[in-house]
Design a protein around this motif. Structure first.
Motif, short mmCIF file in Angstrom:
data_model
loop_
_atom_site.label_atom_id
_atom_site.label_comp_id
_atom_site.label_asym_id
_atom_site.label_seq_id
_atom_site.Cartn_x
_atom_site.Cartn_y
_atom_site.Cartn_z
N HIS A 1 29.95 62.24 33.30
CA HIS A 1 30.03 61.80 34.70
C HIS A 1 29.65 62.94 35.65
N SER B 1 37.36 60.98 26.06
CA SER B 1 37.61 61.06 27.51
C SER B 1 37.02 62.35 28.08
N VAL C 1 42.04 62.61 38.31
CA VAL C 1 41.66 61.92 37.07
C VAL C 1 41.28 62.95 36.01
N VAL C 2 40.48 63.93 36.40
CA VAL C 2 40.07 64.98 35.45
C VAL C 2 41.29 65.81 35.05
N SER D 1 39.58 61.87 42.36
CA SER D 1 38.66 62.23 41.28
C SER D 1 39.15 63.49 40.58
N PRO E 1 38.49 56.43 32.05
CA PRO E 1 38.12 57.49 33.00
C PRO E 1 36.78 57.23 33.67
N THR F 1 33.36 61.87 28.43
CA THR F 1 33.10 60.95 29.53
C THR F 1 33.12 61.70 30.85
N VAL F 2 34.11 62.58 31.02
CA VAL F 2 34.20 63.38 32.25
C VAL F 2 32.97 64.28 32.38
N VAL G 1 43.24 64.02 32.36
CA VAL G 1 42.58 64.16 31.05
C VAL G 1 42.90 65.53 30.47
N LEU H 1 37.48 54.93 36.59
CA LEU H 1 38.23 55.66 37.62
C LEU H 1 37.35 56.65 38.37
N LEU H 2 36.47 57.32 37.65
CA LEU H 2 35.59 58.30 38.30
C LEU H 2 34.45 57.63 39.07
#
Length: 198
Positions: A178, A171, A151-152, A148, A58, A174-175, A155, A61-62
């Protein structure tokens, strides 16, 4: 690398500017691959390779869609990335217990924040503004923001399907990290803009 770039320039007639772009791209790729390889080895040796993968996917990707804090020096970037991964893999999952029902509103806030703020970078140059304007004109900016958000959302869906999973909580963090990074980037840009005006 210089030998190869000189050969490419002579053979294909690239301008000096195009060669500088190639050099910058190759250097960036080499730096990112080397950092990722070192992190991979570290997390493998410490028995946290699956967690690392659930953090780095992630993250990549972000970052490729919405940017974030960037550093000019390799080692500064390396240390920042290492601390980021340590927080996502070791520190936050171990020190903060999240109730599954709290994960979803937090991820929704992160998705909306990423969509509204991103893409964001501390580089405030005319080239970056021109590139951003071009992306807006091409409709790419909205697409990147939507990717974006997705992606979230993925998750969140995975966490819904397997709540409390030790890998998905990585994950999640991580989000969150970010999003915090994007907010810090936005604040730093505003401070810089204020300092220029004032």
């Amino acid at each position: 690398m210089e030998y190869l770039l000189n050969k490419v320039q002579k053979e294909y007639g690239f301008s000096d500017y195009q060669i500088r772009l190639l050099r910058f791209s190759f250097t960036g790729i080499l730096y990112d691959v080397s950092k990722t390889l070192i992190f991979f080895i570290f997390f493998y040796l410490t028995g946290k390779l699956p967690e690392f993968l659930f953090a780095v996917v992630p993250l990549i990707l972000l970052r490729t869609r919405t940017g974030g804090i960037h550093f000019r020096k390799y080692w500064t970037c390396f240390v920042f990335s290492f601390i980021y991964l340590l927080l996502a893999v070791y520190i936050l999952p171990e020190s903060i217990t999240m109730h599954p029902l709290m994960v979803y509103p937090i991820l929704l806030i992160c998705a909306v924040t990423d969509y509204l703020i991103g893409p964001s970078s501390l580089k405030d140059k005319a080239v970056m503004r021109d590139a951003l304007l071009k992306e807006v004109q091409n409709g790419r900016l909205r697409k990147v923001k939507m990717e974006s958000f997705q992606v979230v959302l993925v998750v969140a869906i995975l966490y819904f399907l397997v709540p409390g999973n030790q890998y998905l909580i990585v994950s999640f963090w991580t989000v969150v990290l970010h999003t915090v990074q994007l907010v810090i980037t936005m604040i730093m840009k505003e401070v810089k803009r204020y300092e220029k005006v004032g």
